[in-house]
Design a protein around this motif. Structure first.
Motif, PDB file in Angstrom:
ATOM      1  N   LEU A 141       0.847  -1.182   0.000  1.00 17.66           N
ATOM      2  CA  LEU A 141       0.000   0.000   0.000  1.00 17.66           C
ATOM      3  C   LEU A 141       0.890   1.241   0.000  1.00 17.66           C
ATOM      4  N   VAL A 142       0.628   2.182  -0.897  1.00 23.50           N
ATOM      5  CA  VAL A 142       1.388   3.429  -0.937  1.00 23.50           C
ATOM      6  C   VAL A 142       0.444   4.583  -0.622  1.00 23.50           C
ATOM      7  N   LEU A 143       0.889   5.470   0.276  1.00 20.89           N
ATOM      8  CA  LEU A 143       0.061   6.561   0.792  1.00 20.89           C
ATOM      9  C   LEU A 143       0.835   7.878   0.738  1.00 20.89           C
ATOM     10  N   PRO A 144       0.122   8.997   0.648  1.00 22.69           N
ATOM     11  CA  PRO A 144       0.801  10.288   0.836  1.00 22.69           C
ATOM     12  C   PRO A 144       1.197  10.419   2.304  1.00 22.69           C
ATOM     13  N   PRO A 145       2.232  11.186   2.622  1.00 15.28           N
ATOM     14  CA  PRO A 145       2.785  11.224   3.991  1.00 15.28           C
ATOM     15  C   PRO A 145       1.792  11.583   5.085  1.00 15.28           C
ATOM     16  N   HIS A 146       0.807  12.417   4.780  1.00 14.12           N
ATOM     17  CA  HIS A 146      -0.110  12.877   5.822  1.00 14.12           C
ATOM     18  C   HIS A 146      -1.473  12.194   5.755  1.00 14.12           C
ATOM     19  N   HIS A 147      -1.532  11.055   5.119  1.00 16.59           N
ATOM     20  CA  HIS A 147      -2.794  10.320   5.003  1.00 16.59           C
ATOM     21  C   HIS A 147      -3.223   9.779   6.372  1.00 16.59           C
ATOM     22  N   ALA A 148      -4.520   9.656   6.557  1.00 20.11           N
ATOM     23  CA  ALA A 148      -5.074   9.203   7.843  1.00 20.11           C
ATOM     24  C   ALA A 148      -4.591   7.805   8.218  1.00 20.11           C
ATOM     25  N   LEU A 149      -4.332   6.948   7.222  1.00 19.52           N
ATOM     26  CA  LEU A 149      -3.937   5.566   7.517  1.00 19.52           C
ATOM     27  C   LEU A 149      -2.477   5.439   7.956  1.00 19.52           C
ATOM     28  N   VAL A 150      -1.679   6.460   7.736  1.00 22.39           N
ATOM     29  CA  VAL A 150      -0.255   6.377   8.071  1.00 22.39           C
ATOM     30  C   VAL A 150      -0.047   6.159   9.567  1.00 22.39           C
ATOM     31  N   GLU A 151      -0.919   6.740  10.390  1.00 24.10           N
ATOM     32  CA  GLU A 151      -0.763   6.646  11.846  1.00 24.10           C
ATOM     33  C   GLU A 151      -1.235   5.324  12.425  1.00 24.10           C
ATOM     34  N   LYS A 152      -1.928   4.501  11.646  1.00 25.52           N
ATOM     35  CA  LYS A 152      -2.424   3.228  12.158  1.00 25.52           C
ATOM     36  C   LYS A 152      -1.288   2.225  12.301  1.00 25.52           C
ATOM     37  N   ILE A 196      -2.832  -2.017   9.331  1.00 24.58           N
ATOM     38  CA  ILE A 196      -3.793  -1.625   8.302  1.00 24.58           C
ATOM     39  C   ILE A 196      -4.398  -2.884   7.689  1.00 24.58           C
ATOM     40  N   ARG A 197      -5.707  -2.995   7.811  1.00 28.05           N
ATOM     41  CA  ARG A 197      -6.427  -4.101   7.200  1.00 28.05           C
ATOM     42  C   ARG A 197      -6.912  -3.680   5.813  1.00 28.05           C
ATOM     43  N   VAL A 198      -7.208  -4.644   4.983  1.00 29.05           N
ATOM     44  CA  VAL A 198      -7.699  -4.338   3.638  1.00 29.05           C
ATOM     45  C   VAL A 198      -8.982  -3.521   3.707  1.00 29.05           C
ATOM     46  N   ALA A 199      -9.828  -3.834   4.675  1.00 30.26           N
ATOM     47  CA  ALA A 199     -11.096  -3.113   4.812  1.00 30.26           C
ATOM     48  C   ALA A 199     -10.886  -1.629   5.100  1.00 30.26           C
ATOM     49  N   ASP A 200      -9.739  -1.271   5.667  1.00 24.84           N
ATOM     50  CA  ASP A 200      -9.471   0.130   6.007  1.00 24.84           C
ATOM     51  C   ASP A 200      -9.325   1.015   4.764  1.00 24.84           C
ATOM     52  N   VAL A 201      -8.950   0.433   3.625  1.00 26.77           N
ATOM     53  CA  VAL A 201      -8.721   1.248   2.424  1.00 26.77           C
ATOM     54  C   VAL A 201      -9.988   1.422   1.586  1.00 26.77           C
ATOM     55  N   ARG A 250     -11.945  -7.098  -4.954  1.00 32.56           N
ATOM     56  CA  ARG A 250     -13.232  -7.779  -5.121  1.00 32.56           C
ATOM     57  C   ARG A 250     -13.305  -9.037  -4.271  1.00 32.56           C
ATOM     58  N   GLN A 251     -12.174  -9.719  -4.122  1.00 37.42           N
ATOM     59  CA  GLN A 251     -12.148 -10.895  -3.252  1.00 37.42           C
ATOM     60  C   GLN A 251     -12.395 -10.509  -1.803  1.00 37.42           C
ATOM     61  N   ARG A 252     -12.167  -9.223  -1.497  1.00 39.37           N
ATOM     62  CA  ARG A 252     -12.443  -8.713  -0.142  1.00 39.37           C
ATOM     63  C   ARG A 252     -13.782  -7.975  -0.097  1.00 39.37           C
ATOM     64  N   SER A 253     -14.595  -8.240  -1.114  1.00 40.55           N
ATOM     65  CA  SER A 253     -15.996  -7.780  -1.153  1.00 40.55           C
ATOM     66  C   SER A 253     -16.158  -6.272  -1.314  1.00 40.55           C
ATOM     67  N   PHE A 254     -15.228  -5.626  -2.015  1.00 40.08           N
ATOM     68  CA  PHE A 254     -15.472  -4.223  -2.349  1.00 40.08           C
ATOM     69  C   PHE A 254     -14.815  -3.891  -3.683  1.00 40.08           C
ATOM     70  N   GLN A 255     -15.403  -2.916  -4.352  1.00 35.63           N
ATOM     71  CA  GLN A 255     -14.914  -2.453  -5.641  1.00 35.63           C
ATOM     72  C   GLN A 255     -14.161  -1.145  -5.432  1.00 35.63           C
ATOM     73  N   PRO A 256     -12.857  -1.092  -5.739  1.00 37.05           N
ATOM     74  CA  PRO A 256     -12.122   0.156  -5.527  1.00 37.05           C
ATOM     75  C   PRO A 256     -12.627   1.263  -6.447  1.00 37.05           C
ATOM     76  N   VAL A 257     -12.751   2.459  -5.894  1.00 38.68           N
ATOM     77  CA  VAL A 257     -13.175   3.619  -6.683  1.00 38.68           C
ATOM     78  C   VAL A 257     -11.930   4.236  -7.317  1.00 38.68           C
ATOM     79  N   PHE A 300      -0.092  -4.802   4.444  1.00 36.59           N
ATOM     80  CA  PHE A 300      -1.371  -5.110   5.082  1.00 36.59           C
ATOM     81  C   PHE A 300      -1.201  -6.164   6.174  1.00 36.59           C
ATOM     82  N   THR A 301      -2.051  -6.072   7.184  1.00 33.86           N
ATOM     83  CA  THR A 301      -2.148  -7.116   8.194  1.00 33.86           C
ATOM     84  C   THR A 301      -2.996  -8.256   7.641  1.00 33.86           C
ATOM     85  N   GLY A 302      -2.617  -9.487   7.947  1.00 34.32           N
ATOM     86  CA  GLY A 302      -3.382 -10.622   7.449  1.00 34.32           C
ATOM     87  C   GLY A 302      -2.924 -11.023   6.053  1.00 34.32           C
ATOM     88  N   ARG A 303      -3.857 -11.540   5.267  1.00 34.65           N
ATOM     89  CA  ARG A 303      -3.524 -11.978   3.914  1.00 34.65           C
ATOM     90  C   ARG A 303      -3.130 -10.776   3.064  1.00 34.65           C
TER      91      ARG A 303
END
Length: 288
Positions: free
Chosen positions: A165-176, A179-184, A207-214, A256-259
């Motif tokens: 996973l690649v994020l901008p430096p000040h993204h909300a997920l950086v502090e977690k 990070i689970r797949v569901a978080d993105v 899609r295998q994680r039941s969501f379609q990326p926008v 990512f945590t997990g698979r």
């Protein structure tokens, strides 16, 4: 009938245009037209149906295309077999753009050090184009990502690598911490164009994680995906080999945590073509 006529004919058939074919063959268009005309006179019928800006193969042209490829392949393989000394020769390597600049330089350097007389030619293109080139003998092997949708090619798995996973430096997920797949799922993605298999890998994993990326933006280069992420246009998934080459502080990479999302890199070649000792050695270099 001359060999150059067959080569010229195949190039026109491939490009569907006399002007583009002449440019690639580095001859004048009138010279190319004369060569094809002499070929048609010898055959007693046209091999191309001429349109305003393109040409199409006639039935005779379709048959000639298949036979010409066979003739030139046999001649090229014969020459390669006769001159095969295991040290000199040409190895034509194809690779997809998300692999070529990250994986190949070290491989090419290592191989060239061991076989300094070898001539290495690299072609970078999408999976569909490389499969076609490999099947037709325009390249000796292709480095791709599984699955490889091609018959009549030998495919060998090389290794599996993680997509990070690649994020901008000040993204909300950086502090977690984790990070689970569901978080993105709530965040927009920046991906490569649909012609690139990496986009399929990412979308399929989501899609295998039941969501379609926008997907808010698409681009043709992986480096541009990284830059758009830096500018907070979205997030993305990047192959580990590309991350290793990225020294910028403007992006943050997380696992990512997990698979974890992965892709499997493989090499494909046409087993019906002559396999020179140099080509076999190059495949061994890839395995290492």
């Amino acid at each position: 009938m001359e060999l150059d006529q067959l080569r010229y004919f195949l190039k026109v058939a491939q490009r569907g245009n006399f002007t583009r074919a002449a440019e690639e063959l580095m001859i004048s268009q009138p010279a190319l037209s004369r060569s094809i005309q002499k070929l048609e006179e010898e055959l007693g019928q046209p091999v191309f149906e001429r349109k305003t800006r393109s040409v199409l193969l006639t039935d005779a042209g379709t048959l000639l295309q298949a036979r010409s490829q066979q003739v030139l392949t046999i001649l090229e393989d014969t020459k390669s077999e006769i001159t095969d000394d295991g040290q000199c020769g040409r190895v034509r390597v194809g690779a997809i753009p998300t692999i070529a600049p990250y994986f190949l330089p070290e491989v090419l350097q290592r191989f060239s050090a061991k076989f300094p007389k070898a001539n290495l030619i690299v072609q970078e293109n999408t999976t569909d184009v490389l499969i076609k080139s490999c099947r037709q003998g325009e390249i000796d092997l292709a480095i791709l990502v599984l699955p490889v949708p091609a018959k009549y090619l030998e495919v060998e798995e090389l290794f599996e690598e993680e997509l990070l996973l690649v994020l901008p430096p000040h993204h909300a997920l950086v502090e977690k911490d984790k990070i689970r797949v569901a978080d993105v799922e709530p965040f927009p993605f920046v991906l490569l164009d649909e012609a690139h298999c990496l986009s399929d890998n990412i979308v399929s994993f989501c899609r295998q994680r039941s969501f379609q990326p926008v997907v808010v933006e698409r681009t043709s280069q992986l480096t541009m995906v990284q830059e758009l992420v830096s500018l907070a246009h979205g997030i993305s998934l990047i192959p580990a080999m590309a991350r290793q080459c990225d020294q910028s502080q403007r992006r943050v990479y997380r696992s990512f945590t997990g698979r974890k999302p992965t892709r499997t890199v493989a090499v494909a070649w046409n087993p019906y073509r002559f396999q020179s000792r140099l080509l076999v050695a190059f495949r061994e270099c890839l395995r290492r």
